[in-house]
Design an enzyme around this catalytic site. Structure first.
Site, PDB file in Angstrom:
ATOM      1  N   LYS A 265      42.570  30.632  36.206  1.00 61.52           N
ATOM      2  CA  LYS A 265      41.666  31.767  36.032  1.00 61.52           C
ATOM      3  C   LYS A 265      41.403  31.942  34.543  1.00 61.52           C
ATOM      4  CE  LYS A 265      41.509  36.866  36.196  1.00 61.52           C
ATOM      5  NZ  LYS A 265      42.154  38.117  36.661  1.00 61.52           N
ATOM      6  N   ASP A 270      38.195  40.957  30.608  1.00 61.98           N
ATOM      7  CA  ASP A 270      38.030  41.658  31.877  1.00 61.98           C
ATOM      8  C   ASP A 270      37.922  43.160  31.642  1.00 61.98           C
ATOM      9  OD1 ASP A 270      38.008  42.529  34.478  1.00 61.98           O
ATOM     10  OD2 ASP A 270      40.130  42.071  34.880  1.00 61.98           O
ATOM     11  N   LYS A 277      37.600  49.485  33.938  1.00 66.33           N
ATOM     12  CA  LYS A 277      39.000  49.826  33.702  1.00 66.33           C
ATOM     13  C   LYS A 277      39.093  51.047  32.787  1.00 66.33           C
ATOM     14  CE  LYS A 277      41.030  45.183  33.997  1.00 66.33           C
ATOM     15  NZ  LYS A 277      41.922  45.451  35.126  1.00 66.33           N
ATOM     16  N   ASP A 288      43.280  37.647  29.853  1.00 69.18           N
ATOM     17  CA  ASP A 288      43.020  37.417  31.276  1.00 69.18           C
ATOM     18  C   ASP A 288      42.575  35.975  31.555  1.00 69.18           C
ATOM     19  OD1 ASP A 288      43.214  38.490  33.790  1.00 69.18           O
ATOM     20  OD2 ASP A 288      41.168  39.287  33.822  1.00 69.18           O
ATOM     21  N   ASP A 347      36.558  44.852  39.724  1.00 65.92           N
ATOM     22  CA  ASP A 347      37.723  44.534  38.901  1.00 65.92           C
ATOM     23  C   ASP A 347      38.655  43.537  39.604  1.00 65.92           C
ATOM     24  OD1 ASP A 347      39.366  44.601  36.710  1.00 65.92           O
ATOM     25  OD2 ASP A 347      40.272  46.548  37.188  1.00 65.92           O
ATOM     26  N   GLU A 349      38.206  40.520  40.203  1.00 69.83           N
ATOM     27  CA  GLU A 349      37.295  39.404  39.935  1.00 69.83           C
ATOM     28  C   GLU A 349      37.995  38.049  39.872  1.00 69.83           C
ATOM     29  OE1 GLU A 349      38.786  41.014  37.664  1.00 69.83           O
ATOM     30  OE2 GLU A 349      39.395  39.430  36.284  1.00 69.83           O
ATOM     31  N   ARG A 351      40.146  36.592  41.801  1.00 70.78           N
ATOM     32  CA  ARG A 351      40.130  35.868  43.079  1.00 70.78           C
ATOM     33  C   ARG A 351      38.757  35.280  43.375  1.00 70.78           C
ATOM     34  NH1 ARG A 351      42.151  41.288  45.882  1.00 70.78           N
ATOM     35  NH2 ARG A 351      43.051  41.427  43.796  1.00 70.78           N
TER      36      ARG A 351
HETATM   37  N1  BES Z   1      43.168  40.927  35.158  1.00 72.38           N
HETATM   38  C1  BES Z   1      43.574  41.929  36.067  1.00 72.38           C
HETATM   39  C2  BES Z   1      45.080  41.900  36.355  1.00 72.38           C
HETATM   40  C3  BES Z   1      45.997  42.170  35.188  1.00 72.38           C
HETATM   41  C4  BES Z   1      46.524  43.425  34.966  1.00 72.38           C
HETATM   42  C5  BES Z   1      46.379  41.134  34.349  1.00 72.38           C
HETATM   43  C6  BES Z   1      47.386  43.650  33.912  1.00 72.38           C
HETATM   44  C7  BES Z   1      47.247  41.353  33.302  1.00 72.38           C
HETATM   45  C8  BES Z   1      47.750  42.611  33.079  1.00 72.38           C
HETATM   46  C9  BES Z   1      42.820  41.753  37.386  1.00 72.38           C
HETATM   47  O1  BES Z   1      41.544  41.214  37.288  1.00 72.38           O
HETATM   48  C10 BES Z   1      42.654  43.108  37.968  1.00 72.38           C
HETATM   49  O2  BES Z   1      41.961  43.897  37.400  1.00 72.38           O
HETATM   50  N2  BES Z   1      43.289  43.355  39.110  1.00 72.38           N
HETATM   51  C11 BES Z   1      43.217  44.611  39.754  1.00 72.38           C
HETATM   52  C12 BES Z   1      42.974  44.369  41.222  1.00 72.38           C
HETATM   53  C13 BES Z   1      42.612  45.607  41.992  1.00 72.38           C
HETATM   54  C14 BES Z   1      41.254  46.107  41.592  1.00 72.38           C
HETATM   55  C15 BES Z   1      42.629  45.260  43.465  1.00 72.38           C
HETATM   56  C16 BES Z   1      44.547  45.311  39.530  1.00 72.38           C
HETATM   57  O3  BES Z   1      45.569  44.654  39.495  1.00 72.38           O
HETATM   58  O4  BES Z   1      44.538  46.528  39.363  1.00 72.38           O
HETATM   59 ZN    ZN Z   2      41.176  40.033  35.684  1.00 71.89          ZN
HETATM   60 MN    MN Z   3      40.055  42.684  36.931  1.00 69.57          MN
END
Ligand code: BES
Ligand code: ZN
Ligand code: MN
Length: 499
Positions: A265, A270, A277, A288, A347, A349, A351
């Site tokens: 990824k 992000d 966010k 990310d 967010d 994204e 996946r």
């Molecule tokens: N890049 C983030 C996950 C992340 C969080 C990486 C903290 C490193 C540190 C990912 O794209 C994300 O935003 N995931 C969301 C998913 C949710 C919207 C289902 C999350 O984990 O909150």
């Molecule tokens: Zn992300």
């Molecule tokens: Mn995200």
């Protein structure tokens, strides 16, 4: 930092580093004992004064020890002698370098002896001491123009004493390749997102061509033709072009044999997109792309050490931004696989990026297996903390191999579940699936989503959201980008896939 090897003998000036195993502090042996005698017991006294027990990572620094011409003597704890292994050797180097890097000292000599009862051989130990030195000595000062002299690293030369210099040098060549791959990954992760956007990431990956890696870059037009609308949708709100990076290392005797495949990824920033966010801490989202960096760094290391295996590395590179053209919650996109996805949260994204990258990888390369690495979910940080990564897999043998590789390299994994009870949480009333589950099991529903883009092929997903960035230094990793995953992948290939 320049590292070389020489005959094992305690230097008479400058900085000398010696090791002392646990429970041998009163009854020193070898070089440490000899130095203690010459300094009339100054060393044993210092150790006792500092409550030094020889535990791993302990360090006592004696300044101009009496009776010796040294500037400093560093005594580093080696831990339990019977358990002294490659990782323990690495932490001896790392511990000493952490102390010396900005100490003002320019050179250091290591005179570390293999503890009695340890099973590691002397050249392996020397090479791993060197690895710890080089990894812990990592700095990224490119944007610091006003560093004062005494804040800059002073240590530039390390000499490691060992019995068989040629053998140690040979062992180091392998570890040096690994170290370069890790540094390559750390640099990518550390770069800010205004500098490192998808095209710039791809440009930097071209450096691997010098090592014999074939590098291809697909642009948005290419991807649209292939129907990669899950990945393209993520980049729709960005001024930067989305890219798919494809790297191939053909090191096996049969260059046509089925490769192993790594998929990363690479979200270069992000913001969350329209599902924006919160502001606090958002700067962390420059890392990310840690999965893509690990894949690229691993390709670097494998090619640099000329691994006898065919390996493919694929990275989905994209920036997730909110904009008038950005995708909206509720949008439905069609992935390359033909499956449709309802985007409920922009967010989620990562996946979407991996869905198309995995599908493309499996269909184009027919690999023996695929391992993807991704900073995929905040939830994995909640469940496993910040020191181990989540492992999800449809295959027990691949899982066992990854778990063992992680243990051996100090990049530990913990296996998490998959299955129908999680898969059903991503059913959508309007499309084939939605891109988020409910409130619970967030890392697992993310993995279940990825699994829908993998056919029968053995596959593993590593959620490295907790481990791609270290808030504080640990072992051979300074604070910041860890390069987590490079060593694990390199070891997996070395242990099982080289003919
Ligand atoms: N890049 C983030 C996950 C992340 C969080 C990486 C903290 C490193 C540190 C990912 O794209 C994300 O935003 N995931 C969301 C998913 C949710 C919207 C289902 C999350 O984990 O909150
Ligand atoms: Zn992300
Ligand atoms: Mn995200």
């Amino acid at each position: 930092m320049h590292i070389n090897f020489s005959k094992l003998e305690p230097s008479e000036e400058g900085v000398l580093v010696v090791g002392v195993p646990e429970k041998q502090t009163e009854d020193l042996t070898g070089i440490a004992r000899d130095l203690d005698k010459r300094s009339k017991g100054a060393i044993t006294k210092a150790l006792a004064t500092m409550r030094f027990t020889g535990g791993k990572n302990q360090l006592v620094e004696v300044l101009s020890p009496s009776g010796l011409d040294l500037d400093r003597l560093l005594v580093v704890g080696m831990g339990d002698a019977e358990k002294f292994d490659a990782l323990a050797a690495e932490s001896v180097g790392a511990t000493a370098v952490a102390r010396l890097l900005t100490s003002g000292q320019k050179e250091a000599t290591f005179a570390v002896e293999v503890p009695k009862d340890a099973t590691i051989d002397a050249d392996t130990m020397a090479a791993h001491v060197a690895l710890g030195c080089s990894l812990r000595g990592y700095r990224f000062d490119n944007y610091r123009t006003t560093l004062k002299k005494n804040e800059k690293p002073s240590l530039t030369k390390i000499t490691i004493g060992t019995e068989d210099v040629a053998a140690a040098k040979k062992a180091w060549r392998q570890q040096e390749a690994l170290s370069s791959g890790i540094v390559f990954a750390r640099d990518l992760v550390t770069e800010p997102s205004n500098v490192l956007y998808p095209e710039e990431f791809a440009r930097r990956a071209r450096k691997l061509e010098e090592l014999g890696v074939e590098v291809e870059v697909l642009d948005e037009k290419d991807m649209a033709k292939l129907g990669m609308h899950a990945l393209l949708g993520v980049g729709q709100g960005s001024e930067r072009e989305t890219q798919l990076l494809v790297m191939q290392w053909k090191g096996a005797s049969d260059r046509k044999a089925a490769p192993v495949a790594f998929v990363g990824k690479g979200v270069t920033f992000d913001t969350g997109g329209i599902s924006l966010k919160p502001g606090a801490g958002m700067e962390a989202m420059k890392y990310d792309m840690g999965g893509a960096a690990a894949v690229t760094g691993a390709m670097y290391a494998l090619a640099a050490r000329k691994a006898r295996a065919n390996v493919v590395g694929i990275c989905g590179l994209v920036e997730n931004m909110p904009d008038g053209r950005a995708q909206r919650p509720g949008d439905v996109v069609k992935s390359m696989s033909g499956q449709t996805i309802e985007i409920l949260n922009t967010d989620a994204e990562g996946r979407l990026v991996l869905a198309d990258a995995l599908w493309y990888c499996q269909n184009r390369f027919k690999p023996q297996f695929m391992v993807d690495l991704a900073t995929l979910t905040g939830a994995i940080r909640i469940s496993l903390g910040l020191e181990i990564a989540g492992l999800f897999s449809n295959n027990d043998q691949l899982s066992e191999r990854l778990l063992a590789a992680g243990k051996a390299e100090g990049e530990e994994l913990w296996r998490m579940p998959l299955g129908e009870r999680f898969d059903r949480l991503i059913h959508s009333p309007i499309a084939d699936m939605k891109n988020i589950g409910g409130q619970f099991g967030g890392s697992i529903t993310a993995a279940a989503f990825l699994q829908r883009f993998v056919n029968k092929l053995p596959w593993a997903h590593l959620d490295i959201a907790g481990t791609a960035w270290f808030e504080e230094a640990r072992c051979s990793t300074p604070r910041g980008a860890s390069g987590f995953g490079v060593r694990l992948l390199n070891r997996l290939v070395a242990d099982h896939y080289e003919g």
